[in-house]
Design a protein around this motif. Structure first.
Motif, PDB file in Angstrom:
ATOM      1  N   GLU A 117      -3.093  -6.228 -10.734  1.00 22.10           N
ATOM      2  CA  GLU A 117      -4.194  -5.259 -10.753  1.00 22.10           C
ATOM      3  C   GLU A 117      -4.215  -4.529 -12.085  1.00 22.10           C
ATOM      4  O   GLU A 117      -3.184  -4.363 -12.750  1.00 22.10           O
ATOM      5  CB  GLU A 117      -4.022  -4.238  -9.633  1.00 22.10           C
ATOM      6  CG  GLU A 117      -2.776  -3.370  -9.791  1.00 22.10           C
ATOM      7  CD  GLU A 117      -2.604  -2.318  -8.713  1.00 22.10           C
ATOM      8  OE1 GLU A 117      -3.593  -1.635  -8.387  1.00 22.10           O
ATOM      9  OE2 GLU A 117      -1.472  -2.183  -8.204  1.00 22.10           O
ATOM     10  N   LYS A 150     -11.122   1.745  -5.240  1.00 18.35           N
ATOM     11  CA  LYS A 150     -11.390   2.943  -4.445  1.00 18.35           C
ATOM     12  C   LYS A 150     -12.831   3.028  -3.979  1.00 18.35           C
ATOM     13  O   LYS A 150     -13.151   3.782  -3.064  1.00 18.35           O
ATOM     14  CB  LYS A 150     -11.014   4.187  -5.242  1.00 18.35           C
ATOM     15  CG  LYS A 150      -9.509   4.363  -5.408  1.00 18.35           C
ATOM     16  CD  LYS A 150      -9.176   5.684  -6.077  1.00 18.35           C
ATOM     17  CE  LYS A 150      -7.674   5.906  -6.136  1.00 18.35           C
ATOM     18  NZ  LYS A 150      -7.320   7.186  -6.807  1.00 18.35           N
ATOM     19  N   GLU A 165       0.815  -1.217   0.000  1.00 20.43           N
ATOM     20  CA  GLU A 165       0.000   0.000   0.000  1.00 20.43           C
ATOM     21  C   GLU A 165       0.848   1.266   0.000  1.00 20.43           C
ATOM     22  O   GLU A 165       0.354   2.351  -0.323  1.00 20.43           O
ATOM     23  CB  GLU A 165      -0.950   0.007   1.193  1.00 20.43           C
ATOM     24  CG  GLU A 165      -0.289   0.164   2.559  1.00 20.43           C
ATOM     25  CD  GLU A 165       0.310  -1.122   3.103  1.00 20.43           C
ATOM     26  OE1 GLU A 165       0.921  -1.080   4.189  1.00 20.43           O
ATOM     27  OE2 GLU A 165       0.163  -2.170   2.434  1.00 20.43           O
ATOM     28  N   HIS A 172      -9.312  -1.714  -0.895  1.00 17.63           N
ATOM     29  CA  HIS A 172      -8.359  -0.924  -1.667  1.00 17.63           C
ATOM     30  C   HIS A 172      -6.976  -0.945  -1.027  1.00 17.63           C
ATOM     31  O   HIS A 172      -6.818  -0.753   0.180  1.00 17.63           O
ATOM     32  CB  HIS A 172      -8.857   0.516  -1.778  1.00 17.63           C
ATOM     33  CG  HIS A 172      -7.980   1.386  -2.627  1.00 17.63           C
ATOM     34  ND1 HIS A 172      -7.752   1.139  -3.961  1.00 17.63           N
ATOM     35  CD2 HIS A 172      -7.264   2.507  -2.319  1.00 17.63           C
ATOM     36  CE1 HIS A 172      -6.949   2.063  -4.441  1.00 17.63           C
ATOM     37  NE2 HIS A 172      -6.636   2.899  -3.471  1.00 17.63           N
ATOM     38  N   ASP A 173      -5.969  -1.175  -1.865  1.00 21.71           N
ATOM     39  CA  ASP A 173      -4.562  -1.207  -1.463  1.00 21.71           C
ATOM     40  C   ASP A 173      -4.202  -2.407  -0.587  1.00 21.71           C
ATOM     41  O   ASP A 173      -3.090  -2.465  -0.043  1.00 21.71           O
ATOM     42  CB  ASP A 173      -4.143   0.091  -0.762  1.00 21.71           C
ATOM     43  CG  ASP A 173      -3.724   1.161  -1.769  1.00 21.71           C
ATOM     44  OD1 ASP A 173      -3.559   0.818  -2.955  1.00 21.71           O
ATOM     45  OD2 ASP A 173      -3.552   2.327  -1.374  1.00 21.71           O
ATOM     46  N   PRO A 229      -6.278  -1.003 -13.132  1.00 19.24           N
ATOM     47  CA  PRO A 229      -7.283   0.022 -12.843  1.00 19.24           C
ATOM     48  C   PRO A 229      -8.059   0.446 -14.088  1.00 19.24           C
ATOM     49  O   PRO A 229      -7.578   0.323 -15.217  1.00 19.24           O
ATOM     50  CB  PRO A 229      -6.453   1.193 -12.300  1.00 19.24           C
ATOM     51  CG  PRO A 229      -5.156   0.587 -11.886  1.00 19.24           C
ATOM     52  CD  PRO A 229      -4.919  -0.545 -12.824  1.00 19.24           C
ATOM     53  N   HIS A 269      -6.829  -2.604  -6.465  1.00 25.75           N
ATOM     54  CA  HIS A 269      -7.220  -1.230  -6.779  1.00 25.75           C
ATOM     55  C   HIS A 269      -8.739  -1.189  -6.787  1.00 25.75           C
ATOM     56  O   HIS A 269      -9.385  -1.654  -7.720  1.00 25.75           O
ATOM     57  CB  HIS A 269      -6.679  -0.799  -8.140  1.00 25.75           C
ATOM     58  CG  HIS A 269      -7.005   0.627  -8.477  1.00 25.75           C
ATOM     59  ND1 HIS A 269      -6.174   1.679  -8.156  1.00 25.75           N
ATOM     60  CD2 HIS A 269      -8.090   1.193  -9.071  1.00 25.75           C
ATOM     61  CE1 HIS A 269      -6.722   2.812  -8.549  1.00 25.75           C
ATOM     62  NE2 HIS A 269      -7.890   2.548  -9.106  1.00 25.75           N
ATOM     63  N   ASP A 272     -12.170  -1.396 -13.295  1.00 25.63           N
ATOM     64  CA  ASP A 272     -11.220  -1.874 -12.291  1.00 25.63           C
ATOM     65  C   ASP A 272     -11.245  -3.397 -12.305  1.00 25.63           C
ATOM     66  O   ASP A 272     -12.285  -4.016 -12.055  1.00 25.63           O
ATOM     67  CB  ASP A 272     -11.600  -1.357 -10.905  1.00 25.63           C
ATOM     68  CG  ASP A 272     -11.254   0.110 -10.715  1.00 25.63           C
ATOM     69  OD1 ASP A 272     -10.371   0.606 -11.440  1.00 25.63           O
ATOM     70  OD2 ASP A 272     -11.854   0.752  -9.845  1.00 25.63           O
TER      71      ASP A 272
END
Length: 415
Positions: free
Chosen positions: A129, A80, A32, A86-87, A131, A78, A138
């Protein structure tokens, strides 16, 4: 656990694997904070330099005692729209998945892969990942043999593609919006939607993703010492990434994570072959100036030269002569052009035609590069910079600001 892993685990530091000897990674993922981890058996490397250490020093469950010992695949999420995911880093082993945040295993893990990622097969080879903007949504790309399972994070739908032209990936890595399939001690760069491979591949990973004796790293670029800094140009784009230009090379500083990395300018802006004199960003575009020519590139996942460019500075900005530096302040539409050593000329980028609407002397001469941000305007001259609170104060001032040394916190150089 395979024999290679078990031997390393039992032998300890005397048998640490050496990635410069040319090995095949099990998995690669950033955390992260943007630290990149390369995994092999019971060991990992943190970043592009340094020796291997036991994986359980960073992720304590990754050891023989917990019957994990190694991972098949790993990626950083990823998502959000869901901050609980997330992360987070996800590790895969056989039919299990492990979720970590801040290097701590999340409650309820491990789980079956189908519980978190329905439709994704077990015993994976690699994962990465992708995005939205680089993929359609995503997504996560899961690799198994020549099959690529594209997992939509929002809908949890899986589409399976066959990229038989790619080698079987033992690890996959997204780095600076590019995608890499690692196989043996080599890698192949591919497009995350089509799988298309452009350029000459495979390439030896030791020339790009680690620092090894007798091998190049990042096209031979090294992070400069702050005391030796000499910029030709600098700008920060709409995504918050800062680009520093010097000679035929540029360095990118992601202000959020991933650090400072150097490349040849032609890697990203292939039409600009002789370096740049000045650069500025505006309206999700980046403007590169060399001599009396200006190149304008659309900003997205990657920069694309707008059709019809380059043009002359006279055609585009209504100015003539060479440019020392240029900058646009955030949320403004005036480009401030520094020419002739100590003249600042302002051009309204919303006007048609574009003409100089202010021409004032500066108290500093000459200037190498200029950048406007939240801390005001920084004018760079060698390894020093001069700070002014605003363009107005710079234009109206007649007293030179006190020079300060460039620091690593500013541009990622080495103090």
């Amino acid at each position: 656990m395979d024999l290679f892993t078990k031997t390393l685990f039992l032998c300890g530091d005397a048998s640490l694997p050496d990635r410069c000897a040319g090995i095949e990674f099990d998995a690669i993922t950033p955390d992260e904070k943007g630290n990149t981890f390369f995994f092999k058996g019971a060991h990992l490397w943190k970043g592009f330099a340094g020796p291997a250490v036991l994986s359980n020093e960073s992720f304590k469950e990754l050891d023989d005692i917990h019957h994990i010992g190694h991972v098949d695949a790993a990626f950083r999420m990823h998502n959000k729209d869901n901050l609980d995911d997330h992360d987070h880093i996800y590790f895969f082993l056989d039919d299990k998945v492990f979720s970590y945040y801040n290097h701590t295993l999340e409650d309820g893990y491990p789980k079956g892969i189908q519980d978190d990622f329905p439709g994704v097969p077990t015993h994976l080879d690699a994962a990465v990942e992708c995005p939205q903007g680089e993929c359609m949504t995503d997504s996560v790309l899961f690799f198994k043999g020549n099959d690529v399972h594209v997992y939509d994070i929002s809908t949890k739908a899986v589409k399976t593609k066959q990229w038989s032209h790619l080698p079987v990936c033992t690890a996959a890595f997204r780095w600076l919006e590019h995608y890499y399939c690692f196989h043996g001690n080599n890698f192949t760069r591919f497009h995350p939607v089509s799988g298309e491979v452009n350029g000459t591949y495979p390439k030896d990973a030791r020339n790009y993703f680690m620092r090894c004796p007798n091998f190049g790293h990042g096209a031979g670029h090294k992070v400069p010492k702050c005391s030796e800094t000499k910029l030709d140009a600098i700008t920060t784009d709409d995504a918050g990434k800062t680009y520093l230009f010097s000679g035929p090379n540029y360095m990118r500083l992601d202000t959020r994570r991933d650090g400072l990395h150097g490349f040849q300018i032609t890697r990203t802006w292939k039409e600009v072959t002789q370096g740049v004199d000045a650069v500025f960003s505006y309206d999700n575009k980046i403007y590169l100036i060399k001599g009396d020519q200006i190149y304008i590139y659309k900003g997205a996942a990657h920069y694309t030269l707008i059709e019809g460019y380059p043009k002359t500075l006279k055609e585009e900005l209504g100015i003539e002569g060479t440019v020392d530096a240029a900058f646009v302040c955030p949320n403004e539409h005036i480009v401030h052009i520094i020419q002739d050593g100590n003249r600042m000329r302002d051009v309204d980028l919303t006007a048609t035609p574009r003409v100089i609407n202010r021409d004032v002397p500066l108290p500093i001469s000459p200037i190498d590069a200029a950048l406007c941000g939240a801390d005001g305007i920084n004018l760079f001259k060698g390894s020093e910079y001069y700070n002014y609170e605003s363009a107005m104060i710079l234009a109206m001032g007649r007293i030179r600001a006190i020079p300060k040394p460039v620091t690593s916190a500013m541009i990622g150089c080495e103090d």
